[in-house]
Scaffold this active site. Structure first.
Site, PDB file in Angstrom:
ATOM      1  CG  ASN A   1      11.614 -33.445  16.430  1.00  0.00           C
ATOM      2  OD1 ASN A   1      11.656 -32.223  16.381  1.00  0.00           O
ATOM      3  ND2 ASN A   1      12.133 -34.131  17.439  1.00  0.00           N
ATOM      4  CG  HIS A  18      16.411 -35.117  19.762  1.00  0.00           C
ATOM      5  ND1 HIS A  18      15.616 -34.457  20.675  1.00  0.00           N
ATOM      6  CD2 HIS A  18      17.422 -35.686  20.464  1.00  0.00           C
ATOM      7  CE1 HIS A  18      16.129 -34.632  21.892  1.00  0.00           C
ATOM      8  NE2 HIS A  18      17.217 -35.365  21.784  1.00  0.00           N
ATOM      9  N   GLY A  43      15.219 -20.470  15.429  1.00  0.00           N
ATOM     10  CA  GLY A  43      14.786 -20.734  14.060  1.00  0.00           C
ATOM     11  C   GLY A  43      15.890 -20.765  13.027  1.00  0.00           C
ATOM     12  CG  ASN A  82      17.928 -26.618  12.256  1.00  0.00           C
ATOM     13  OD1 ASN A  82      18.554 -27.268  11.423  1.00  0.00           O
ATOM     14  ND2 ASN A  82      18.280 -26.577  13.536  1.00  0.00           N
TER      15      ASN A  82
HETATM   16  C1  GAR Z   1      18.086 -27.601  17.216  1.00  0.00           C
HETATM   17  O1  GAR Z   1      19.361 -28.019  17.610  1.00  0.00           O
HETATM   18  C2  GAR Z   1      17.121 -28.769  17.259  1.00  0.00           C
HETATM   19  O2  GAR Z   1      17.714 -30.003  16.993  1.00  0.00           O
HETATM   20  C3  GAR Z   1      16.654 -28.720  18.686  1.00  0.00           C
HETATM   21  O3  GAR Z   1      16.519 -27.362  18.986  1.00  0.00           O
HETATM   22  C4  GAR Z   1      17.498 -26.633  18.236  1.00  0.00           C
HETATM   23  C5  GAR Z   1      16.778 -25.482  17.595  1.00  0.00           C
HETATM   24  O4  GAR Z   1      17.696 -24.594  17.001  1.00  0.00           O
HETATM   25  N1  GAR Z   1      15.435 -29.460  18.865  1.00  0.00           N
HETATM   26  C6  GAR Z   1      15.167 -30.109  19.978  1.00  0.00           C
HETATM   27  O5  GAR Z   1      15.896 -30.114  20.956  1.00  0.00           O
HETATM   28  C7  GAR Z   1      13.848 -30.872  19.963  1.00  0.00           C
HETATM   29  N2  GAR Z   1      13.802 -31.831  21.038  1.00  0.00           N
HETATM   30  P1  GAR Z   1      17.183 -23.533  15.953  1.00  0.00           P
HETATM   31  O6  GAR Z   1      15.942 -22.857  16.569  1.00  0.00           O
HETATM   32  O7  GAR Z   1      18.302 -22.563  15.801  1.00  0.00           O
HETATM   33  O8  GAR Z   1      16.849 -24.254  14.694  1.00  0.00           O
END
Ligand code: GAR
Length: 190
Positions: A102, A104, A12, A14
Site C-alpha cells: 500500500n 500512504h 487513480g 498513481n
Molecule cells: C494517494 O496520495 C495515496 O497515497 C492515498 O490516496 C491518494 C490517492 O491518489 N492513499 C491513502 O490515503 C491510503 N490510506 P490517486 O488516486 O490520485 O492515486
C-alpha cells in the site's frame, strides 16, 4: 513476467503512473485494476493503457471468493493498493502469499489508521504542526497501515501550505517511489 493487480478507489493518478511506467516493460505486467467504485476516474485512466478493470460489488468484497478466483486466474504475483480505501480481507492477502503493498501519504506511523486517507491525512499533518511529511510504502496486513515498511520518502511542510499544496508535493514523491519499489519487489519475485 510478474503480474501485478492494482486496487484503486478514486482518482487513480498513481494507478495511471504505474500503468504508464510498465507499459513497455518486459518483466512487469499490469494485469488488471480492481475497484469497488464504478465512478472511479481510475477506470478511464486504465482504459488509456489497455488495462482491464474489474468492478466488484459490496457483497463480492465482503465475501471475496470471486475476487480471489480472479486474482488466481490472472496469476497475480503482487497486489498494489494505489489510493484504495477499503480494508483488505485476509483471504485476499493470502491469495498472493502476502505480496500486497500500500502507499500512504504520510510518514507512518504518523497520521495512519482508520479514517486517515487522502486529504484527511494532509489536513492532519498541517493541524499537527509537523515540519515534514512524506510517503510510506508498506506491506498490507490485517492491521490498517500496520505492515512492515518498505520505503519512506520525506518532504518539507512549508509555511502557507494548504492541504492541496502539500498533497501535490507528496504526490510527486509517490510517482517516483512507487514504480521503483514495485520494480525491486518484482526482481525478488522472479
Ligand atoms: C494517494 O496520495 C495515496 O497515497 C492515498 O490516496 C491518494 C490517492 O491518489 N492513499 C491513502 O490515503 C491510503 N490510506 P490517486 O488516486 O490520485 O492515486
Amino acid at each position: 513476467m510478474i503480474n501485478i493487480v492494482i486496487f484503486a478507489s478514486g482518482n487513480g493518478t498513481n494507478a495511471e503512473n504505474i500503468a504508464r511506467h510498465f507499459a513497455d516493460s518486459g518483466t512487469v505486467k499490469v494485469a488488471a485494476m480492481f475497484t469497488g467504485n464504478p465512478r472511479a476516474k481510475a477506470i478511464d485512466r486504465m482504459n488509456r493503457y489497455g488495462v482491464p478493470c474489474r468492478i466488484f460489488t459490496r457483497e463480492q468484497w465482503n465475501d471475496p471468493i470471486e475476487i480471489v478466483d480472479e486474482l488466481k486466474r490472472l496469476d497475480t504475483h503482487l497486489i498494489v493498493l494505489a489510493g484504495f480505501l477499503s480494508v483488505v480481507q485476509p483471504a485476499i492477502i493470502d491469495a498472493v502469499g502476502g505480496n500486497i503493498i500500500n502507499i500512504h501519504p504520510s510518514l507512518l506511523p504518523r497520521h495512519g489508521g482508520k479514517g486517515m486517507w487522502g486529504m484527511h491525512v494532509h489536513r492532519a499533518v498541517l493541524e499537527s504542526g509537523d515540519q515534514e511529511s512524506g510517503i510510506t510504502i508498506h506491506y498490507v496486513t490485517e492491521e490498517i497501515d500496520g505492515g512492515a515498511i518498505l520505503c519512506q520518502r520525506r518532504c518539507p511542510v512549508l509555511p502557507g501550505d494548504t492541504p492541496e499544496t502539500l498533497a501535490e508535493r507528496v504526490h510527486a514523491l509517490e510517482y517516483e517511489a512507487l514504480p521503483t519499489t514495485i520494480e525491486q519487489l518484482a526482481a525478488r519475485l522472479q
